[in-house]
Design a protein around this motif. Sequence first.
Motif, PDB file in Angstrom:
ATOM      1  N   HIS A 213      43.173   4.674 114.297  1.00  0.00           N
ATOM      2  CA  HIS A 213      42.096   5.285 113.508  1.00  0.00           C
ATOM      3  C   HIS A 213      42.614   6.228 112.427  1.00  0.00           C
ATOM      4  CE1 HIS A 213      42.947   8.044 116.791  1.00  0.00           C
ATOM      5  NE2 HIS A 213      42.337   9.004 116.145  1.00  0.00           N
ATOM      6  N   ARG A 214      43.673   7.000 112.742  1.00  0.00           N
ATOM      7  CA  ARG A 214      44.185   7.950 111.740  1.00  0.00           C
ATOM      8  C   ARG A 214      44.808   7.211 110.558  1.00  0.00           C
ATOM      9  NH1 ARG A 214      46.772  13.154 113.997  1.00  0.00           N
ATOM     10  NH2 ARG A 214      44.535  13.477 114.208  1.00  0.00           N
ATOM     11  N   LYS A 215      45.572   6.171 110.840  1.00  0.00           N
ATOM     12  CA  LYS A 215      46.206   5.391 109.776  1.00  0.00           C
ATOM     13  C   LYS A 215      45.157   4.748 108.876  1.00  0.00           C
ATOM     14  CE  LYS A 215      49.531   1.638 109.061  1.00  0.00           C
ATOM     15  NZ  LYS A 215      50.409   0.643 109.745  1.00  0.00           N
ATOM     16  N   VAL A 216      44.121   4.171 109.489  1.00  0.00           N
ATOM     17  CA  VAL A 216      43.053   3.523 108.726  1.00  0.00           C
ATOM     18  C   VAL A 216      42.327   4.546 107.849  1.00  0.00           C
ATOM     19  CG1 VAL A 216      40.834   2.340 108.898  1.00  0.00           C
ATOM     20  CG2 VAL A 216      42.704   1.673 110.389  1.00  0.00           C
ATOM     21  N   GLY A 217      41.989   5.697 108.435  1.00  0.00           N
ATOM     22  CA  GLY A 217      41.260   6.728 107.694  1.00  0.00           C
ATOM     23  C   GLY A 217      42.049   7.266 106.518  1.00  0.00           C
ATOM     24  N   MET A 218      43.323   7.582 106.749  1.00  0.00           N
ATOM     25  CA  MET A 218      44.173   8.134 105.689  1.00  0.00           C
ATOM     26  C   MET A 218      44.378   7.126 104.556  1.00  0.00           C
ATOM     27  SD  MET A 218      44.868  11.223 106.315  1.00  0.00           S
ATOM     28  CE  MET A 218      45.329  12.491 107.449  1.00  0.00           C
ATOM     29  N   LEU A 219      44.638   5.883 104.911  1.00  0.00           N
ATOM     30  CA  LEU A 219      44.849   4.852 103.892  1.00  0.00           C
ATOM     31  C   LEU A 219      43.584   4.606 103.068  1.00  0.00           C
ATOM     32  CD1 LEU A 219      47.094   2.160 105.644  1.00  0.00           C
ATOM     33  CD2 LEU A 219      47.678   3.558 103.670  1.00  0.00           C
ATOM     34  N   SER A 220      42.429   4.697 103.722  1.00  0.00           N
ATOM     35  CA  SER A 220      41.165   4.512 102.999  1.00  0.00           C
ATOM     36  C   SER A 220      41.004   5.563 101.905  1.00  0.00           C
ATOM     37  CB  SER A 220      39.984   4.588 103.965  1.00  0.00           C
ATOM     38  OG  SER A 220      40.070   3.610 104.971  1.00  0.00           O
ATOM     39  N   ILE A 221      41.281   6.826 102.260  1.00  0.00           N
ATOM     40  CA  ILE A 221      41.188   7.922 101.289  1.00  0.00           C
ATOM     41  C   ILE A 221      42.228   7.735 100.186  1.00  0.00           C
ATOM     42  CG2 ILE A 221      41.546  10.392 100.940  1.00  0.00           C
ATOM     43  CD1 ILE A 221      39.031  10.060 102.412  1.00  0.00           C
ATOM     44  N   LEU A 222      43.470   7.425 100.579  1.00  0.00           N
ATOM     45  CA  LEU A 222      44.576   7.347  99.628  1.00  0.00           C
ATOM     46  C   LEU A 222      44.400   6.189  98.650  1.00  0.00           C
ATOM     47  CD1 LEU A 222      47.102   9.041  99.166  1.00  0.00           C
ATOM     48  CD2 LEU A 222      48.387   7.407 100.554  1.00  0.00           C
ATOM     49  N   VAL A 223      44.140   4.998  99.177  1.00  0.00           N
ATOM     50  CA  VAL A 223      44.009   3.812  98.318  1.00  0.00           C
ATOM     51  C   VAL A 223      42.763   3.922  97.441  1.00  0.00           C
ATOM     52  CG1 VAL A 223      43.641   1.314  98.302  1.00  0.00           C
ATOM     53  CG2 VAL A 223      45.300   2.319  99.877  1.00  0.00           C
ATOM     54  N   GLY A 224      41.620   4.267  98.048  1.00  0.00           N
ATOM     55  CA  GLY A 224      40.394   4.415  97.274  1.00  0.00           C
ATOM     56  C   GLY A 224      40.524   5.495  96.212  1.00  0.00           C
ATOM     57  N   GLY A 225      41.151   6.618  96.568  1.00  0.00           N
ATOM     58  CA  GLY A 225      41.320   7.721  95.625  1.00  0.00           C
ATOM     59  C   GLY A 225      42.244   7.378  94.469  1.00  0.00           C
ATOM     60  N   LEU A 226      43.341   6.700  94.752  1.00  0.00           N
ATOM     61  CA  LEU A 226      44.277   6.324  93.689  1.00  0.00           C
ATOM     62  C   LEU A 226      43.662   5.305  92.735  1.00  0.00           C
ATOM     63  CD1 LEU A 226      47.667   6.157  95.649  1.00  0.00           C
ATOM     64  CD2 LEU A 226      46.896   7.924  94.051  1.00  0.00           C
ATOM     65  N   LEU A 227      42.871   4.380  93.266  1.00  0.00           N
ATOM     66  CA  LEU A 227      42.167   3.423  92.400  1.00  0.00           C
ATOM     67  C   LEU A 227      41.165   4.148  91.499  1.00  0.00           C
ATOM     68  CD1 LEU A 227      41.538   0.481  94.912  1.00  0.00           C
ATOM     69  CD2 LEU A 227      43.025   0.426  92.905  1.00  0.00           C
ATOM     70  N   LEU A 228      40.482   5.147  92.036  1.00  0.00           N
ATOM     71  CA  LEU A 228      39.563   5.945  91.222  1.00  0.00           C
ATOM     72  C   LEU A 228      40.314   6.733  90.147  1.00  0.00           C
ATOM     73  CD1 LEU A 228      37.105   7.370  93.929  1.00  0.00           C
ATOM     74  CD2 LEU A 228      36.551   5.745  92.121  1.00  0.00           C
ATOM     75  N   THR A 229      41.507   7.212  90.491  1.00  0.00           N
ATOM     76  CA  THR A 229      42.322   7.964  89.524  1.00  0.00           C
ATOM     77  C   THR A 229      42.736   7.083  88.356  1.00  0.00           C
ATOM     78  OG1 THR A 229      43.183   9.340  91.335  1.00  0.00           O
ATOM     79  CG2 THR A 229      44.374   9.401  89.254  1.00  0.00           C
ATOM     80  N   VAL A 230      43.267   5.902  88.681  1.00  0.00           N
ATOM     81  CA  VAL A 230      43.675   4.968  87.625  1.00  0.00           C
ATOM     82  C   VAL A 230      42.476   4.569  86.776  1.00  0.00           C
ATOM     83  CG1 VAL A 230      44.642   2.677  87.160  1.00  0.00           C
ATOM     84  CG2 VAL A 230      45.621   4.092  88.972  1.00  0.00           C
ATOM     85  N   ASN A 231      41.346   4.346  87.427  1.00  0.00           N
ATOM     86  CA  ASN A 231      40.142   3.949  86.691  1.00  0.00           C
ATOM     87  C   ASN A 231      39.695   5.043  85.719  1.00  0.00           C
ATOM     88  OD1 ASN A 231      37.826   1.929  86.504  1.00  0.00           O
ATOM     89  ND2 ASN A 231      36.721   3.811  86.949  1.00  0.00           N
ATOM     90  N   SER A 232      39.723   6.297  86.162  1.00  0.00           N
ATOM     91  CA  SER A 232      39.316   7.394  85.275  1.00  0.00           C
ATOM     92  C   SER A 232      40.249   7.504  84.070  1.00  0.00           C
ATOM     93  CB  SER A 232      39.280   8.720  86.040  1.00  0.00           C
ATOM     94  OG  SER A 232      40.582   9.161  86.357  1.00  0.00           O
ATOM     95  N   ILE A 233      41.544   7.287  84.284  1.00  0.00           N
ATOM     96  CA  ILE A 233      42.507   7.319  83.177  1.00  0.00           C
ATOM     97  C   ILE A 233      42.191   6.212  82.171  1.00  0.00           C
ATOM     98  CG2 ILE A 233      44.944   6.951  82.570  1.00  0.00           C
ATOM     99  CD1 ILE A 233      45.663   8.334  85.247  1.00  0.00           C
ATOM    100  N   MET A 234      41.897   5.015  82.674  1.00  0.00           N
ATOM    101  CA  MET A 234      41.564   3.895  81.787  1.00  0.00           C
ATOM    102  C   MET A 234      40.281   4.175  81.011  1.00  0.00           C
ATOM    103  SD  MET A 234      43.977   1.680  82.068  1.00  0.00           S
ATOM    104  CE  MET A 234      43.250   0.256  81.278  1.00  0.00           C
ATOM    105  N   MET A 235      39.290   4.775  81.667  1.00  0.00           N
ATOM    106  CA  MET A 235      38.032   5.090  80.983  1.00  0.00           C
ATOM    107  C   MET A 235      38.259   6.100  79.861  1.00  0.00           C
ATOM    108  SD  MET A 235      35.918   3.138  82.498  1.00  0.00           S
ATOM    109  CE  MET A 235      37.341   2.084  82.758  1.00  0.00           C
ATOM    110  N   ILE A 236      39.069   7.120  80.118  1.00  0.00           N
ATOM    111  CA  ILE A 236      39.343   8.139  79.098  1.00  0.00           C
ATOM    112  C   ILE A 236      40.147   7.538  77.946  1.00  0.00           C
ATOM    113  CG2 ILE A 236      40.493  10.351  78.663  1.00  0.00           C
ATOM    114  CD1 ILE A 236      39.871  11.034  81.641  1.00  0.00           C
TER     115      ILE A 236
END
Length: 365
Positions: A213-236
């Motif tokens: 459960h900890r591995k799944v939870g952490m990876l969900s935050i990390l992967v989802g967050g990094l994709l959002l970061t890259v997306n925001s950079i592309m939008m700007i």
Amino acid sequence: MEKEKISSLQLFYLMAGYVLGTAIILGLGTTVKQDAWLFILIGIFGGLILMMVFTQLSSYYPGDTLVQMLPKIIGKYLSYPVALLYIFHFTYSAARACRELGDLIVTTILTETPMVVVIGSFMLLMVYCLLGGVETIGRMAEIVFPIYIFALILIWILLFSTTEFNPKNLTPVLGNGLMPLVKSAIPSGINFPFGETIVIMMFFPFLNKKGKHRKVGMLSILVGGLLLTVNSIMMIFVLGPEIYNKDLFTLLAATQMVSIADFLERFDALVILMMVTGVFFKVSGFTLGAVLGISQLFKLKKNRPAVIVLGIIIPALALVSASSYVEHLEFGFKIYVPYVHTVLQIMIPFLLLMIAFIKKKRAHK
């Protein structure tokens, strides 16, 4: 539903898609303009700390959902209203996601269609899926998430072809200083969307492999967050900080600028498809969390009645919650996220962890 199981990969796909959800379409950190990517990074860091709290609570009470562990931590009578608060939170948040989908569809491709038809049709599909239970949602996430990511990467590649694409839009970094960024990101950048992953505590007991459960939870935050970061950079890069700050649907606005040789253009449908998919992850997570909470709190033998009742309540709540989309966003980002989210997703989980820790220490002694 209690006997159902989902794999670690299925739960990861569901929760990573849940993190992306509506956030990838609406845009995050718009108030800090070109520093939006730093806003999201602060949110990821806070989200990882919160996930540590969520997973530690689940480690203390393995096999229990959030609703089931509350009586063991704070007692039977106090746990009842707290559980109801979380059920309402999941239900209202699902309604908010439905409203955002309805507004996008009605203002873009189905301008003559009443919003009640759009939201009602989507919710009918959700009810049909949710009646299949946790395993059905897990399998759907396993199929849909890779397609969703492929579509997102395709949009990013297409954005390179726009004449407006300019990496200089990202400067100056921290042009207004560090403190305005920190004040804007804490707690709002943590609460939405990362704090909303508290709903994952309703799904941990269904994992077929305990201890993941900890591995799944952490990876969900990390992967989802990094994709959002890259997306925001592309939008700007494409929109610039000023338009990024003001546009309601940033990904849609950026994609509309794509035109390859005056032939390949109008990729709006791809963004709309992504929005529907993202809302599917969001609404399925919230609604299923609420369904499980209601069934466990009121000792229901089957989840079907709760699914049908929420299938009626959620679209109705989505329609009456705000008179306009601007009012919907203002209430969300000025009241609900900074105050309600902070209490339910940060303060109460930390308090529960402290009480659980003390109880475990006393029991050990």
